[in-house]
Write a protein that holds these residues in place. Structure first.
Motif, PDB file in Angstrom:
ATOM      1  N   CYS A 105       0.835  -1.209   0.000  1.00  0.00           N
ATOM      2  CA  CYS A 105       0.000   0.000   0.000  1.00  0.00           C
ATOM      3  C   CYS A 105       0.867   1.256   0.000  1.00  0.00           C
ATOM      4  N   ALA A 106       1.936   1.239   0.794  1.00  0.00           N
ATOM      5  CA  ALA A 106       2.842   2.386   0.834  1.00  0.00           C
ATOM      6  C   ALA A 106       3.501   2.600  -0.522  1.00  0.00           C
ATOM      7  N   MET A 107       3.889   1.511  -1.187  1.00  0.00           N
ATOM      8  CA  MET A 107       4.465   1.611  -2.527  1.00  0.00           C
ATOM      9  C   MET A 107       3.465   2.194  -3.513  1.00  0.00           C
ATOM     10  N   ALA A 108       2.221   1.720  -3.439  1.00  0.00           N
ATOM     11  CA  ALA A 108       1.179   2.207  -4.353  1.00  0.00           C
ATOM     12  C   ALA A 108       0.938   3.698  -4.155  1.00  0.00           C
ATOM     13  N   LEU A 109       0.873   4.137  -2.903  1.00  0.00           N
ATOM     14  CA  LEU A 109       0.638   5.550  -2.616  1.00  0.00           C
ATOM     15  C   LEU A 109       1.821   6.403  -3.048  1.00  0.00           C
ATOM     16  N   ALA A 110       3.030   5.900  -2.864  1.00  0.00           N
ATOM     17  CA  ALA A 110       4.219   6.644  -3.287  1.00  0.00           C
ATOM     18  C   ALA A 110       4.221   6.830  -4.805  1.00  0.00           C
ATOM     19  N   LEU A 111       3.879   5.774  -5.538  1.00  0.00           N
ATOM     20  CA  LEU A 111       3.814   5.880  -6.997  1.00  0.00           C
ATOM     21  C   LEU A 111       2.735   6.868  -7.425  1.00  0.00           C
ATOM     22  N   ASN A 112       1.611   6.860  -6.712  1.00  0.00           N
ATOM     23  CA  ASN A 112       0.529   7.800  -7.003  1.00  0.00           C
ATOM     24  C   ASN A 112       0.974   9.246  -6.823  1.00  0.00           C
ATOM     25  N   LEU A 113       1.825   9.466  -5.841  1.00  0.00           N
ATOM     26  CA  LEU A 113       2.333  10.819  -5.584  1.00  0.00           C
ATOM     27  C   LEU A 113       3.346  11.266  -6.628  1.00  0.00           C
ATOM     28  N   VAL A 114       4.206  10.338  -7.051  1.00  0.00           N
ATOM     29  CA  VAL A 114       5.354  10.695  -7.893  1.00  0.00           C
ATOM     30  C   VAL A 114       5.001  10.708  -9.380  1.00  0.00           C
ATOM     31  N   ILE A 115       4.178   9.747  -9.813  1.00  0.00           N
ATOM     32  CA  ILE A 115       3.898   9.596 -11.248  1.00  0.00           C
ATOM     33  C   ILE A 115       2.425   9.860 -11.507  1.00  0.00           C
ATOM     34  N   ARG A 116       2.161  10.850 -12.303  1.00  0.00           N
ATOM     35  CA  ARG A 116       0.773  11.212 -12.620  1.00  0.00           C
ATOM     36  C   ARG A 116       0.780  12.080 -13.878  1.00  0.00           C
ATOM     37  N   PHE A 117       0.073  11.639 -14.929  1.00  0.00           N
ATOM     38  CA  PHE A 117       0.066  12.408 -16.169  1.00  0.00           C
ATOM     39  C   PHE A 117      -1.178  12.059 -16.987  1.00  0.00           C
ATOM     40  N   PRO A 118      -1.641  12.991 -17.830  1.00  0.00           N
ATOM     41  CA  PRO A 118      -2.796  12.725 -18.710  1.00  0.00           C
ATOM     42  C   PRO A 118      -2.393  11.810 -19.859  1.00  0.00           C
ATOM     43  N   MET A 119      -3.359  11.082 -20.391  1.00  0.00           N
ATOM     44  CA  MET A 119      -3.081  10.170 -21.502  1.00  0.00           C
ATOM     45  C   MET A 119      -3.837  10.539 -22.771  1.00  0.00           C
ATOM     46  N   ILE A 120      -5.054  11.044 -22.629  1.00  0.00           N
ATOM     47  CA  ILE A 120      -5.917  11.336 -23.771  1.00  0.00           C
ATOM     48  C   ILE A 120      -6.265  12.824 -23.750  1.00  0.00           C
ATOM     49  N   THR A 129      -8.598  14.569 -25.126  1.00  0.00           N
ATOM     50  CA  THR A 129     -10.021  14.910 -25.032  1.00  0.00           C
ATOM     51  C   THR A 129     -10.565  14.788 -23.609  1.00  0.00           C
ATOM     52  N   VAL A 130      -9.845  14.073 -22.764  1.00  0.00           N
ATOM     53  CA  VAL A 130     -10.219  13.977 -21.337  1.00  0.00           C
ATOM     54  C   VAL A 130      -8.965  14.236 -20.500  1.00  0.00           C
ATOM     55  N   SER A 131      -8.368  15.401 -20.704  1.00  0.00           N
ATOM     56  CA  SER A 131      -7.098  15.725 -20.054  1.00  0.00           C
ATOM     57  C   SER A 131      -7.223  15.841 -18.539  1.00  0.00           C
ATOM     58  N   PHE A 132      -8.456  15.905 -18.024  1.00  0.00           N
ATOM     59  CA  PHE A 132      -8.655  15.960 -16.580  1.00  0.00           C
ATOM     60  C   PHE A 132      -8.499  14.576 -15.941  1.00  0.00           C
ATOM     61  N   LEU A 133      -8.427  13.527 -16.765  1.00  0.00           N
ATOM     62  CA  LEU A 133      -8.186  12.181 -16.263  1.00  0.00           C
ATOM     63  C   LEU A 133      -6.689  11.888 -16.335  1.00  0.00           C
ATOM     64  N   ASN A 134      -6.098  11.504 -15.231  1.00  0.00           N
ATOM     65  CA  ASN A 134      -4.663  11.267 -15.168  1.00  0.00           C
ATOM     66  C   ASN A 134      -4.353   9.806 -14.865  1.00  0.00           C
ATOM     67  N   TYR A 135      -3.281   9.336 -15.478  1.00  0.00           N
ATOM     68  CA  TYR A 135      -2.785   7.993 -15.182  1.00  0.00           C
ATOM     69  C   TYR A 135      -1.837   8.029 -13.996  1.00  0.00           C
ATOM     70  N   ASP A 136      -1.953   7.052 -13.121  1.00  0.00           N
ATOM     71  CA  ASP A 136      -0.919   6.806 -12.121  1.00  0.00           C
ATOM     72  C   ASP A 136      -0.800   5.288 -11.962  1.00  0.00           C
ATOM     73  N   PRO A 137       0.378   4.788 -11.595  1.00  0.00           N
ATOM     74  CA  PRO A 137       0.623   3.336 -11.616  1.00  0.00           C
ATOM     75  C   PRO A 137       0.311   2.591 -10.323  1.00  0.00           C
ATOM     76  N   LYS A 138      -0.479   3.183  -9.438  1.00  0.00           N
ATOM     77  CA  LYS A 138      -0.735   2.484  -8.170  1.00  0.00           C
ATOM     78  C   LYS A 138      -1.449   1.152  -8.379  1.00  0.00           C
ATOM     79  N   ASP A 139      -2.267   1.047  -9.427  1.00  0.00           N
ATOM     80  CA  ASP A 139      -2.988  -0.200  -9.677  1.00  0.00           C
ATOM     81  C   ASP A 139      -2.044  -1.367  -9.962  1.00  0.00           C
ATOM     82  N   VAL A 140      -0.855  -1.060 -10.481  1.00  0.00           N
ATOM     83  CA  VAL A 140       0.127  -2.116 -10.743  1.00  0.00           C
ATOM     84  C   VAL A 140       0.466  -2.849  -9.449  1.00  0.00           C
ATOM     85  N   VAL A 141       0.724  -2.081  -8.404  1.00  0.00           N
ATOM     86  CA  VAL A 141       1.085  -2.668  -7.114  1.00  0.00           C
ATOM     87  C   VAL A 141      -0.112  -3.388  -6.498  1.00  0.00           C
ATOM     88  N   ILE A 142      -1.298  -2.811  -6.670  1.00  0.00           N
ATOM     89  CA  ILE A 142      -2.506  -3.441  -6.115  1.00  0.00           C
ATOM     90  C   ILE A 142      -2.787  -4.771  -6.803  1.00  0.00           C
TER      91      ILE A 142
END
Length: 213
Positions: free
Chosen positions: A13-28, A30-43
């Motif tokens: 959980c700590a790893m997932a939260l740390a990744l959420n804090l450090v890595i976050r960016f838009p992908m599309i 047309t919906v630039s308000f939606l951001n990707y973060d890799p916490k789901d990888v750890v989950i």
């Protein structure tokens, strides 16, 4: 839940939260308000190790804590949990019943489909309430925005899980945080290459959509 398992889940959980804090960016765009973060990888890795209930618990913990440092509402927690659990719990449930390389690939593929489909449905339901906009406006954004975002996000996560699962599980086992039985299969070069290819493809598509390549 044993003390060792609780400790391992806490570390993940700590790893997932740390990744959420450090890595976050838009992908599309047309919906630039939606951001990707890799916490789901750890989950997902936690779920593959210990089962779908672990993914559910990790999702609840991470989604709940995220609003404390990013802000948000209970609706943010609900949407985060739906997205994460549709992906992680589906993959973990299938892998739990078929602990093979094929089971892992099939589980992750099913997770991608489940997450993408569920978020189309729930964005159609929740987003008009959240942003106070007409539901027709959201409906017009589903195919050009929400669909590719969730498909790319889940695919990237699936590729990263295939690439990282064995190294992460091995590190946890060697540090005595995880029992040997949760990671007994030999690491497959084919699985690693497949994960790398999927992740690289998702990244390249994202960069192309953003006009960076």
């Amino acid at each position: 839940m044993s003390t060792k398992k609780m400790t391992t889940v806490g570390v993940l959980c700590a790893m997932a939260l740390a990744l959420n804090l450090v890595i976050r960016f838009p992908m599309i765009p047309t919906v630039s308000f939606l951001n990707y973060d890799p916490k789901d990888v750890v989950i997902v890795i936690g779920g593959l190790m210990y089962g779908p209930m672990t993914s559910l618990i990790m999702s609840a913990v991470c989604s709940g804590l995220e609003i404390f440092y990013r802000g948000g509402t209970p609706l943010d927690v609900v949407m985060n949990m739906i997205s994460t659990c549709a992906f992680a719990c589906t993959a973990a449930w299938i892998y739990k019943h078929n602990r093979t390389k094929n089971g892992a690939v099939f589980g992750l593929a099913a997770g991608v489909i489940a997450s993408t489909a569920s978020m189309l449905l729930w964005n159609y339901i929740i987003t008009p309430i959240y942003f106070q906009i007409p539901r027709e406006t959201v409906a017009m954004m589903l195919l050009p925005g929400y669909l590719p975002f969730n498909l790319l996000k889940s695919s990237l996560n699936a590729g990263l899980v295939l690439f990282l699962y064995k190294p992460v599980a091995t590190i946890l086992r060697r540090s005595s945080l995880a029992e040997k039985k949760v990671s007994e299969e030999k690491r497959s070069r084919g699985m690693v290459l497949l994960g790398f290819f999927i992740a690289l493809t998702a990244i390249c598509v994202t960069l192309a959509l953003q006009g960076w390549i």
